[in-house]
Scaffold this motif. Structure first.
Motif, PDB file in Angstrom:
ATOM      1  N   PRO A 154      14.898   2.723   0.443  1.00 34.65           N
ATOM      2  CA  PRO A 154      14.719   2.582   1.957  1.00 34.65           C
ATOM      3  C   PRO A 154      13.676   2.050   2.430  1.00 34.65           C
ATOM      4  N   ALA A 214       0.706  -1.109  -0.093  1.00 40.86           N
ATOM      5  CA  ALA A 214       0.089  -0.028   0.187  1.00 40.86           C
ATOM      6  C   ALA A 214       0.993   1.276  -0.039  1.00 40.86           C
ATOM      7  N   ALA A 232       3.396   1.782   4.135  1.00 42.13           N
ATOM      8  CA  ALA A 232       2.379   3.012   3.831  1.00 42.13           C
ATOM      9  C   ALA A 232       2.746   4.031   4.564  1.00 42.13           C
ATOM     10  N   ILE A 233       3.038   3.931   5.923  1.00 41.85           N
ATOM     11  CA  ILE A 233       3.513   5.108   6.792  1.00 41.85           C
ATOM     12  C   ILE A 233       4.523   5.812   6.107  1.00 41.85           C
ATOM     13  N   VAL A 234       5.622   4.966   5.770  1.00 41.36           N
ATOM     14  CA  VAL A 234       6.965   5.700   5.226  1.00 41.36           C
ATOM     15  C   VAL A 234       6.798   6.540   4.066  1.00 41.36           C
ATOM     16  N   LEU A 281       3.879   7.578   3.133  1.00 38.50           N
ATOM     17  CA  LEU A 281       3.146   8.724   3.514  1.00 38.50           C
ATOM     18  C   LEU A 281       4.029   9.773   3.954  1.00 38.50           C
ATOM     19  N   CYS A 282       5.174   9.664   4.692  1.00 42.09           N
ATOM     20  CA  CYS A 282       6.143  10.723   5.289  1.00 42.09           C
ATOM     21  C   CYS A 282       6.698  11.362   4.119  1.00 42.09           C
ATOM     22  N   PHE A 283       7.240  10.457   3.187  1.00 38.37           N
ATOM     23  CA  PHE A 283       7.723  11.025   1.755  1.00 38.37           C
ATOM     24  C   PHE A 283       6.682  11.808   1.182  1.00 38.37           C
ATOM     25  N   ARG A 327      12.261  -1.589   3.192  1.00 35.83           N
ATOM     26  CA  ARG A 327      12.974  -2.284   4.249  1.00 35.83           C
ATOM     27  C   ARG A 327      11.786  -2.514   5.523  1.00 35.83           C
ATOM     28  N   THR A 328      10.831  -1.804   5.224  1.00 40.97           N
ATOM     29  CA  THR A 328       9.488  -2.074   5.842  1.00 40.97           C
ATOM     30  C   THR A 328       8.434  -2.645   5.260  1.00 40.97           C
ATOM     31  N   ARG A 329       7.463  -3.147   6.104  1.00 41.85           N
ATOM     32  CA  ARG A 329       6.335  -3.880   5.384  1.00 41.85           C
ATOM     33  C   ARG A 329       4.919  -3.493   5.801  1.00 41.85           C
ATOM     34  N   GLY A 330       4.047  -3.955   5.263  1.00 37.61           N
ATOM     35  CA  GLY A 330       2.658  -3.560   5.411  1.00 37.61           C
ATOM     36  C   GLY A 330       2.275  -2.292   5.727  1.00 37.61           C
ATOM     37  N   PRO A 331       1.648  -2.177   6.896  1.00 35.37           N
ATOM     38  CA  PRO A 331       1.212  -0.770   7.209  1.00 35.37           C
ATOM     39  C   PRO A 331       2.462   0.340   7.412  1.00 35.37           C
ATOM     40  N   TYR A 332       3.671  -0.257   7.840  1.00 38.62           N
ATOM     41  CA  TYR A 332       4.809   0.693   7.965  1.00 38.62           C
ATOM     42  C   TYR A 332       5.222   1.074   6.861  1.00 38.62           C
ATOM     43  N   LEU A 343       1.325   4.887  -0.178  1.00 32.64           N
ATOM     44  CA  LEU A 343       0.512   6.288   0.105  1.00 32.64           C
ATOM     45  C   LEU A 343       1.442   7.648  -0.390  1.00 32.64           C
TER      46      LEU A 343
END
Lengths: 327, 287
Positions: free
Chosen positions: A109, A62, A119-121, A123-125, A112-117, A64
């Protein structure tokens, strides 16, 4: 199997024919002309939604940040044409490549995270990109935005309608080709079981990055089309709200189907324009609809219809076992 | 030097707010594996409730605090029951998307009702002098209030039966239900506690700035950044990460640029993830 394919093909052909003939009727009235512009934007968001579908629907990630990528695409074509002086027809592919490259750099970068995280990374971008374009007026043109001069061939709204329609068809054909290829099969294997695909030798990281980069290529295309349709770009196009809306188009239309994101984007964009009078309250329904869809129909509208059709077919074949073989 | 100390105090105050938000998120994640992305909007609702209680209804600020906490706890329970419980057992991304639907609905509803920013008067409208620089008393109240909440939470989880049940469920959900812990009740309780924490943060912070429908957006992202940086589900990480981010942000505003103050947290996240995906304190990857 063959019959089903032909049915889908006929359906797509009918849709395309409708989209191609529609402007001839819309041209005649002023209300129709307005609707043609609305449809042009709706198809641009359909390109963006189809690009997100590649990474969300077929690879299960996902993202974002599609608002940011559409924004980067819109700004880069406007700046290339207007300030650098590159020819529009050269700037268009360059914009897509540039957006894909930015996506590649961000994917490194982020994956290196999965799933909701993930999405959050992403979204931060998007927030970083939005804040940059909001505040750095030299880049974004500030409140007035960045205008773009179009080539003579695209000066009419009818021409722009067909231009966008053509690119929507191209996008869908490419996505279809990717999904049917061995690369698409790898995407799908990551979607259904990442650990298992790693075990059989599919590098999940590499294929996720590939899917993401290709997705950003088409998000950049959507951005370039947006700049073309509006003739002027301001920082609001990079907002993360667009990321949310594109996500909603894909989910409500149906993830991992070709038609879903297109129907979701065109249908919802058109509907939102229709009920403009409700102002902000329109989006309340949007949010509630998203929750209901994810709880009750996680495969969206088209996915739900497919499920229904399979269910009906199963019932029919259960009643008369010979029919399936004969058909 | 005194300017620096002043900025650090402001950083600690910002960090107190971040910590309270991140604590709620990390509790919900650690116990239920839910990425509660609408938590910032629960905070926003808390700030508006304070506006309704103290400005529109004229209730005393300190009385409004427990009222807001109770109302938000109830809202948290409702959110868990109506949105997250039907999605239990589905991929975690579904929960996340439902949270986006929820935050979109809450934000646009509030904006539709009241578009303009509102303000709440500061309960103690005074400043004290710290090393020759003046500092609002409200900032000190935020810092102390957060510490009190932290101690209360610590006591609750370690010393009460319910707290121990929560800890048990965080360690092993099936095991907990085997020994007779009601999973649904603990889920509801966790959401109630986390939302009440957001309520405290909202009531303490609201007088220091304006209240807008968008105020939860960046806050929730920062709280998630803290949770990822601190290590998922780690309470220690949330506390340390909250204060670290608050101080970095305050110093960044003072010495680098106030225009890009919201960017520091997110740039920091991308850098840290590139170097150490498990966060600074955790062993679990951000999956």
């Amino acid at each position: 199997m063959k019959g089903k394919l032909n049915l889908n093909f006929l359906f797509a052909l009918a849709l395309l024919a409708t989209a191609a003939v529609l402007p001839l009727f819309l041209q005649r009235t002023s209300g129709g002309k307005y609707n043609m512009i609305v449809l042009t934007y709706a198809m641009i968001w359909a390109v963006a939604a189809s690009s997100l579908n590649l990474v969300l629907g077929y690879t299960g990630q996902a993202c974002l940040a599609h608002g940011a990528f559409v924004g980067i695409g819109a700004y880069s074509i406007a700046i290339m044409v207007e300030r650098v002086g590159i020819n529009y027809w050269l700037a268009l592919p360059l914009t897509c490549l540039l957006t894909a490259f930015v996506g590649f750099l961000i994917g490194l970068p982020s994956f290196r995270t999965r799933g909701p995280y993930f999405a959050i990374v992403t979204l931060c971008f998007n927030v970083i990109v939005y804040a940059t374009f909001e505040n750095w007026t030299w880049l974004s043109g500030g409140y007035a935005g960045q205008p773009i001069t179009l080539p003579a061939a695209l000066s009419g709204r009818l021409a722009r309608y067909y231009f966008v329609l053509a690119f929507l068809v191209i996008t869908l054909l490419v996505v279809r080709q990717i999904v049917k290829s061995i690369v698409g099969a790898s995407f799908l294997s990551i979607l259904s079981n990442e650990g298992l695909s790693e075990a059989v030798g599919i590098s999940a990281f590499r294929y996720k990055l590939l899917s993401f980069t290709v997705s950003c290529f088409f998000a950049g295309l959507a951005g370039a089309l947006f700049a073309t349709a509006s003739g002027r770009v301001d920082s609001s196009i990079t907002s993360y709200l667009h990321s949310f809306y594109v996500l909603i188009y894909v989910l409500i239309g149906g993830v991992a189907t070709l038609a879903g994101p297109v129907l979701g984007a065109v249908g919802l964009y058109f509907l939102l324009d229709r009920i403009k009078g409700l102002g902000e309250f329109r989006y309340v329904g949007f949010g509630v609809l998203l929750i209901l869809i994810i709880v009750f129909f996680p495969r969206g509208l088209v996915g739900g219809l497919n499920q229904l059709r399979d269910w009906a077919r199963e019932r029919r074949s259960a009643r008369s076992p010979g029919e399936e073989v004969a058909g | 030097m005194s300017f620096f100390v002043n900025q650090v105090i402001i950083g600690i105050q910002l960090g107190s707010q971040y910590m309270m938000m991140a604590l709620g998120l990390t509790l919900i994640f650690g116990i239920l594996d839910i990425s509660h992305f609408a938590h910032g909007h629960i905070y926003m609702v808390g700030a508006y409730l304070l506006y309704i209680f103290s400005v529109l209804l004229g209730i005393n600020y300190w009385l409004a605090l427990p009222l807001c906490m109770a109302a938000l706890a109830l809202a948290g329970v409702l959110v868990e029951r109506l949105v997250y419980r039907p999605l239990r057992g589905t991929p975690s991304i579904n929960t996340f998307i439902a949270a986006i639907g929820l935050l979109l609905a809450i934000e646009t509803l509030v904006r539709g009702i009241k578009k303009d920013a509102v303000r709440v008067p500061v309960p103690v409208d005074r400043s004290v002098s710290v090393l020759g620089m003046s500092l609002e008393v409200q900032r000190i109240i935020v810092i102390l209030g957060a510490l009190v909440i932290l101690l209360l939470l610590q006591w609750f989880i370690q010393r009460t039966r319910l707290g121990i049940a929560i800890e048990a469920m965080a360690q092993d959900r099936e095991g907990a239900s085997l020994v007779g812990i009601n999973v649904n009740r603990i889920s509801a309780l966790t959401f109630a506690i986390a939302s009440a924490l957001a309520g405290v943060a909202a009531v303490l912070m609201a007088p220091l700035g304006s209240i807008t429908p968008e105020m939860g957006n960046l806050l929730i992202l920062k709280a998630f950044v803290i949770v990822v940086i601190g290590g998922l589900g780690s309470i220690k990480g949330a506390i340390a990460g909250g204060y670290i981010l608050g101080i970095i942000e305050a110093l960044g505003v003072a010495y680098i640029s106030s225009t890009y103050k919201d960017v520091f947290a997110f740039a920091l996240l991308i850098i840290i993830l590139a170097v150490k995906p498990t966060g600074l304190f955790g062993e679990r990857t951000a999956s």
